[in-house]
Design a protein around this motif. Structure first.
Motif: not given
Ligand code: NAD
Length: 498
Positions: A346-375
């Motif tokens: 969030g701070e990167g976006n607010a500071d004006g850096a350009q998000l090229l990839l990711g920037g969000d959580r990732l859900s697995l088909p199992t629906g369990t756990g906490r994962f994050y997208q390569p960003t």
């Protein structure tokens, strides 16, 4: 692998060679961050339990055989520990996966790496010696001996649980110290397992004691008067607290802390090799790594080409269930860490850096756990928080520079100084960067490999002291000078009586 095959394991602490619960019979649980099921149950150690553990270690040091054995005898037992770690490797690796969320293939490598550290420390156990002085005058001979510092408090983080315990404990043991170990409350399993292996190997009771609990337990250990040295690996914020207590009590302290490590890429680099190291550097252990290459400093003339290629490679990184053999990036260790990653993005976006990839959580088909997208962020400038602060997640900041001096200046512009790298075919540029960057390790055309033989640690806010290598023993020893009179003492302070 499905969740129903995962079962919870209850592990007691080990104090004075015995399996014990906590004095107040309180427990805490650890859930698998990838599977959302309880995988471990541990006693919550309070100050009274820490006190018991320190007293046991103190007795083992002051009265027991361990510091009095020969280096050769201790070496034999450390080798035996390495064998036992290898015997239990699969079990240890699985515990590591279930508690930390790291991929099983990586966990196996870490267990093997840990065994290697015990073996290397065994070789040093026979090489802890000092100096002799024979040139001080006819009537004096002096010995400088290295003695064990005493009882060591070992406090470790959750990102490489057995490996980091093994960067400290065998070296402390090699010189004859005894210890109380407090692993992270998120990943105590392999450290408790290891403590039992030490007993099985024949290391006497009380030499190593393990207490389980969170920061309060660590704080009780740090401030206990029976501890001579605190060897701490963890965040810079907690490292400062540990150093403050150690300072007040004049305890020895050794700190391995955070990093914001730059990889510099020059236009003449082998870009294919650099690219692989960039994605490895940032996504290894989901970016939850003190050595994470979280800043890539790229020469402006190749910045666009490199950022396109980094995004392309980042898309190929297999994120998934850490028990799956093909997974390269597993789960984020807990909700707090996931929140931290999201805050920085969030701070990167607010500071004006350009998000090229990711920037969000990732859900697995199992629906369990906490994962994050390569960003991947580009257009990052050195004053942004995503360029200065340790995120501890799979978030890469690409920063452009104009020439090598500029790159070195940016590399040195954070409070950290753990590690750095440079990619170039120009030997002068490589050496200029290697000498100009203020970091404990500089890699040239490689990234993030380590050897037990090589010292490791940080400049600035990345730490105090060094682990590994021959120097590893320094932290765990005191130096004593012994001066011997040779022949009659002829020098008189008062004149001889007539
Ligand atoms: P952390 O500082 O939160 O915790 C580390 C350990 O300290 C844990 O065992 C914790 O329970 C304990 N602790 C917490 N509060 C304490 C207190 N007041 N007194 C004493 N002990 C206390 O770190 P973490 O989140 O477990 O690990 C991540 C951090 O570790 C990152 O900053 C990372 O860079 C750093 N790290 C550094 C290295 C290195 O070698 N330089 C290696 C791995 C991790």
């Amino acid at each position: 692998m499905t969740t129903h095959q995962i079962t919870a394991v209850e592990r007691l602490m080990v104090i004075d060679g015995k399996d014990v619960g906590s004095a107040v019979d309180e427990w805490f649980e650890r859930e698998s961050p990838a599977h959302d099921v309880v995988v471990g149950r541990y006693p919550q150690a309070r100050a009274a339990d820490v006190d018991n553990a320190v007293r046991a270690a103190r007795r083992a040091f002051d009265e027991g055989p361990w510091p009095r054995m020969s280096g050769a005898e201790r070496a034999q037992l450390l080798y035996r520990v390495a064998e036992l770690i290898r015997r239990d490797a699969e079990q240890l690796a699985r515990t590591e996966v279930l508690e930390s969320g790291k991929p099983i293939s990586q966990a196996r490598d870490e267990i093997e790496g840990s065994a290697g550290l015990w073996e290397y420390a065994a070789t040093l156990a026979r090489h802890s010696y000092g100096d002799a002085h024979n040139q001080l005058g006819e009537d004096v001979l002096a010995l400088v001996v290295q003695e064990p510092v005493g009882v060591v408090g070992v406090i470790t983080p959750w990102n490489f649980p057995l490996l980091i315990a093994s960067q400290k404990l065998p070296f402390a043991l090699a010189v004859g110290c005894t210890a109380v170990v407090k692993p992270s409350e998120l990943t105590p399993g392999t450290t408790v397992h290891l403590t039992r292996l030490l007993l099985e190997a024949g290391i006497p009771e009380g030499v190593v004691n393990t207490v389980t609990g969170a920061g309060e337990t660590g704080s009780a250990l740090t401030s206990h008067p029976g501890i001579d040295l605190i060897s701490f690996t963890g965040s810079t914020a907690v490292g400062r607290l540990v150093a403050r207590t150690a300072g007040e009590q004049l305890k020895r302290v050794e700190l391995e802390l955070g990093g914001k490590n730059p990889q510099i890429v020059l236009p003449d680099a082998d870009l294919d090799a650099a690219l692989d190291a960039i994605v490895f550097g940032i996504y290894f252990n989901a970016g939850e790594c003190c050595n994470s290459g979280s800043r890539v400093l790229v020469h402006r003339v190749i910045a666009e080409e490199l950022q396109t290629a980094v995004v392309e490679r980042s898309r190929q990184v297999p994120v998934g269930d850490p028990l799956d053999e093909t997974t390269k990036v597993g789960a984020i260790v807990n909700q707090q860490q996931l929140d931290t990653i999201e805050r920085y993005v969030g701070e990167g976006n607010a500071d004006g850096a350009q998000l090229l990839l990711g920037g969000d959580r990732l859900s697995l088909p199992t629906g369990t756990g906490r994962f994050y997208q390569p960003t991947v962020f580009t257009g990052v400038t050195p004053e942004m928080s995503i360029a200065r602060e340790e995120i501890f997640g799979p978030v890469l900041s690409l920063i452009a520079f104009d020439d090598l001096d500029d790159a070195i200046r940016i590399a040195n512009s954070t409070m950290y100084g753990l590690s750095a790298g440079i990619w170039t075919r120009n030997i002068d540029a490589a050496l200029t960067a290697a000498r100009g960057i203020r970091a404990g390790t500089v890699w040239v055309n490689r990234w993030m490999d380590g050897y037990p033989e090589l010292p490791f640690g940080g400049y600035g806010a990345s730490g105090l002291g060094r682990e590994l290598g021959r120097q590893a023993l320094t932290a765990f020893t005191e130096t004593k000078t012994i001066q011997l009179q040779v022949g009659p003492r002829t020098a008189r302070w008062l004149p001889e009586e007539a």
